[in-house]
Design an enzyme around this catalytic site. Structure first.
Site, PDB file in Angstrom:
ATOM      1  N   HIS A 240       0.889  -1.164   0.000  1.00 40.08           N
ATOM      2  CA  HIS A 240       0.000   0.000   0.000  1.00 40.08           C
ATOM      3  C   HIS A 240       0.923   1.209   0.000  1.00 40.08           C
ATOM      4  O   HIS A 240       1.776   1.338   0.885  1.00 40.08           O
ATOM      5  CB  HIS A 240      -0.901  -0.016   1.246  1.00 40.08           C
ATOM      6  CG  HIS A 240      -1.982   1.011   1.217  1.00 40.08           C
ATOM      7  ND1 HIS A 240      -2.954   1.099   2.202  1.00 40.08           N
ATOM      8  CD2 HIS A 240      -2.273   2.006   0.323  1.00 40.08           C
ATOM      9  CE1 HIS A 240      -3.787   2.083   1.919  1.00 40.08           C
ATOM     10  NE2 HIS A 240      -3.382   2.657   0.794  1.00 40.08           N
ATOM     11  N   LEU A 241       0.784   2.083  -0.974  1.00 44.84           N
ATOM     12  CA  LEU A 241       1.765   3.142  -1.222  1.00 44.84           C
ATOM     13  C   LEU A 241       2.069   3.950   0.037  1.00 44.84           C
ATOM     14  O   LEU A 241       1.177   4.512   0.668  1.00 44.84           O
ATOM     15  CB  LEU A 241       1.246   4.073  -2.322  1.00 44.84           C
ATOM     16  CG  LEU A 241       2.168   5.231  -2.712  1.00 44.84           C
ATOM     17  CD1 LEU A 241       3.528   4.734  -3.182  1.00 44.84           C
ATOM     18  CD2 LEU A 241       1.512   6.097  -3.792  1.00 44.84           C
ATOM     19  N   HIS A 242       3.353   4.011   0.387  1.00 44.88           N
ATOM     20  CA  HIS A 242       3.777   4.774   1.566  1.00 44.88           C
ATOM     21  C   HIS A 242       5.255   5.094   1.490  1.00 44.88           C
ATOM     22  O   HIS A 242       6.046   4.374   0.885  1.00 44.88           O
ATOM     23  CB  HIS A 242       3.482   4.003   2.858  1.00 44.88           C
ATOM     24  CG  HIS A 242       4.273   2.737   3.003  1.00 44.88           C
ATOM     25  ND1 HIS A 242       4.004   1.589   2.274  1.00 44.88           N
ATOM     26  CD2 HIS A 242       5.338   2.420   3.798  1.00 44.88           C
ATOM     27  CE1 HIS A 242       4.854   0.636   2.615  1.00 44.88           C
ATOM     28  NE2 HIS A 242       5.682   1.114   3.524  1.00 44.88           N
ATOM     29  N   PHE A 243       5.610   6.208   2.131  1.00 49.06           N
ATOM     30  CA  PHE A 243       6.995   6.588   2.386  1.00 49.06           C
ATOM     31  C   PHE A 243       7.197   6.530   3.895  1.00 49.06           C
ATOM     32  O   PHE A 243       6.247   6.634   4.666  1.00 49.06           O
ATOM     33  CB  PHE A 243       7.282   8.008   1.891  1.00 49.06           C
ATOM     34  CG  PHE A 243       7.156   8.188   0.404  1.00 49.06           C
ATOM     35  CD1 PHE A 243       8.279   8.201  -0.402  1.00 49.06           C
ATOM     36  CD2 PHE A 243       5.909   8.358  -0.191  1.00 49.06           C
ATOM     37  CE1 PHE A 243       8.171   8.385  -1.776  1.00 49.06           C
ATOM     38  CE2 PHE A 243       5.783   8.533  -1.562  1.00 49.06           C
ATOM     39  CZ  PHE A 243       6.918   8.544  -2.363  1.00 49.06           C
TER      40      PHE A 243
END
Length: 439
Positions: A240-243
């Protein structure tokens, strides 16, 4: 199909084994999460940042040791909210109690003993030969995080002024970006930036998400605050898109490594390669605008994704320098090409380790930490020189192709003309109303 077994990092208190998730789904949510079942009508703090256009780069690294970092409002807000969650007992351990030392030697690798990140639970299989994988809502994702773990929403200001709203409605239709705690922190202030959380984007960089990350680095205005990104196949375990981001008050070894210029893009971005460092990588800096820098790096990342090359990214120097590392450690591990000695350390060389911050899980490894040991581990991460040149060739082609396409379509979308990236808002807050405006 290549797979490795590793213990997944728990980043949220709501993260469970898939079997437990499946059992709970039959009975409904029953908690104050970020999914649409709970988020409708919810209010969360909102930090509205100022869009930046012009980039003014210093020559070389800031002298970290010789000056105090600036204090910005985002800095104060993030750390204040993070410490509030610590007082409320939301973290799995006290990261401030973890031993940390700078390893003697030329490069100054940093070692941390963090036994709290090693869970007594069974390892999980992760596929490491496919960088792009579809989002799977049945697995843990950040919509399952409790709202108490969210520090604030992070969105562009509509009127060009930095503003903070302590209690703002969540715009479900426009899918807010949020900053949340990592409950298994590596360092002080360890947070997650989750772009457009309700869109349920898989872990893959696009232009908009990367620009958001650069805005966060610029808005913090603190050289000790870095953002990192791990692709699938390069030790991201949540699709799940994350930085990620945290504070560390010493320079990373990668930030001090010498570089050699390769070329400059049409948008004024200087592209260099690292020298005298165990992991081969590229460095991007400069650019006529912040969006030029962001587009060049995100185009390189998207190229790696399309070519199925795992990679890690470090955003440093308040967003002015970005390091890109194509890597192959997990692939070697799956093929049985990593020594048992290195595997026994249980170190997963993701962006922080590659940058020189070695997170160690065994006291023995911490006590015996040496520059030689750190170098030996990181050398296994790096592509060979021949493979690195191949990868750089198709990155270069992709950047040039995007630039040519934009030229044919006219100027790329520009952001409004505002202050330079190295002049972040000062920390003076005026007013006591619901909306606080920085002057």
């Amino acid at each position: 199909m290549l797979r490795i077994k590793r213990v997944p990092t728990v980043v949220s208190n709501y993260q469970k084994d898939e079997s437990e998730e499946a059992a709970r789904r039959g009975g409904g949510c029953g908690r104050n999460c970020l999914n649409k079942c709970c988020i409708q009508g919810a209010n969360l703090p909102l930090y509205a940042f100022k869009k930046l256009n012009k980039v003014v780069c210093d020559k070389g690294m800031p002298e970290f040791e010789n000056r105090e970092p600036p204090v910005a409002f985002l800095d104060s807000l993030l750390l204040g909210e993070w410490e509030d969650r610590m007082q409320r007992g939301l973290f799995r351990y006290d990261v401030t109690a973890c031993e940390t030392k700078v390893i003697p030697g030329q490069h100054g690798f940093i070692a941390q003993l963090n036994e709290g990140r090693h869970l007594k639970k069974r390892p999980t299989e992760f596929r490491v030969d496919k960088v792009l994988q579809p989002f799977d809502g049945n697995k843990f994702n950040f919509t399952k995080v409790g709202q108490e773990e969210v520090l604030f929403q992070f969105e562009a200001s509509e009127d060009g002024e930095v503003q903070f709203f302590p209690n703002a409605p969540v715009d479900v239709e426009n899918s807010p970006s949020v900053v949340a705690i990592n409950v298994s922190p590596i360092e002080y202030g360890h947070v997650l930036l989750i772009p457009r959380i309700l869109e349920c984007l898989p872990q893959r960089i696009d232009r908009d998400s990367f620009l958001l990350a650069l805005h966060m680095a610029a808005e913090a205005g603190n050289p000790y605050f870095r953002l990192g990104y791990n692709s699938l196949g390069a030790f991201a375990t949540i699709n799940h898109l994350h930085f990620q981001a945290y504070y560390l008050s010493v320079p990373f070894p990668i930030e001090k490594a010498p570089t050699e210029k390769i070329t400059s893009s049409d948008g004024g971005v200087k592209i260099s390669k690292l020298l005298n460092y165990p992991v081969r990588g590229l460095v991007f800096e400069g650019g006529n605008t912040l969006q030029d820098l962001s587009n060049t790096v995100s185009d390189a990342c998207m190229c790696l994704q399309d070519h199925n090359v795992p990679y890690n990214v470090l955003i440093a120097d308040c967003g002015r320098r970005i390091f890109l590392f194509p890597q192959c450690y997990a692939e070697k591990q799956a093929l049985g090409e990593v020594s048992a000695e290195l595997l026994d350390t249980q170190v997963n060389p993701a962006v922080w380790e590659i940058s020189g911050h070695m997170v160690l899980k065994r006291k023995k490894d911490f006590e015996e930490a040496s520059e030689e040991n750190a170098w030996r581990l990181l050398a296994e991460v790096s592509l060979s020189e021949e493979r690195f040149q191949e990868v750089y060739a198709f990155i270069s082609e992709a950047i040039a192709a995007h630039a040519s396409l934009e030229d044919s379509d006219g100027k790329s979308e520009s952001l409004e003309d505002v202050d330079a990236i190295n002049n972040p808002p000062c920390a003076m807050v005026t007013g006591t109303q619901e909306c606080l405006v920085l002057q």
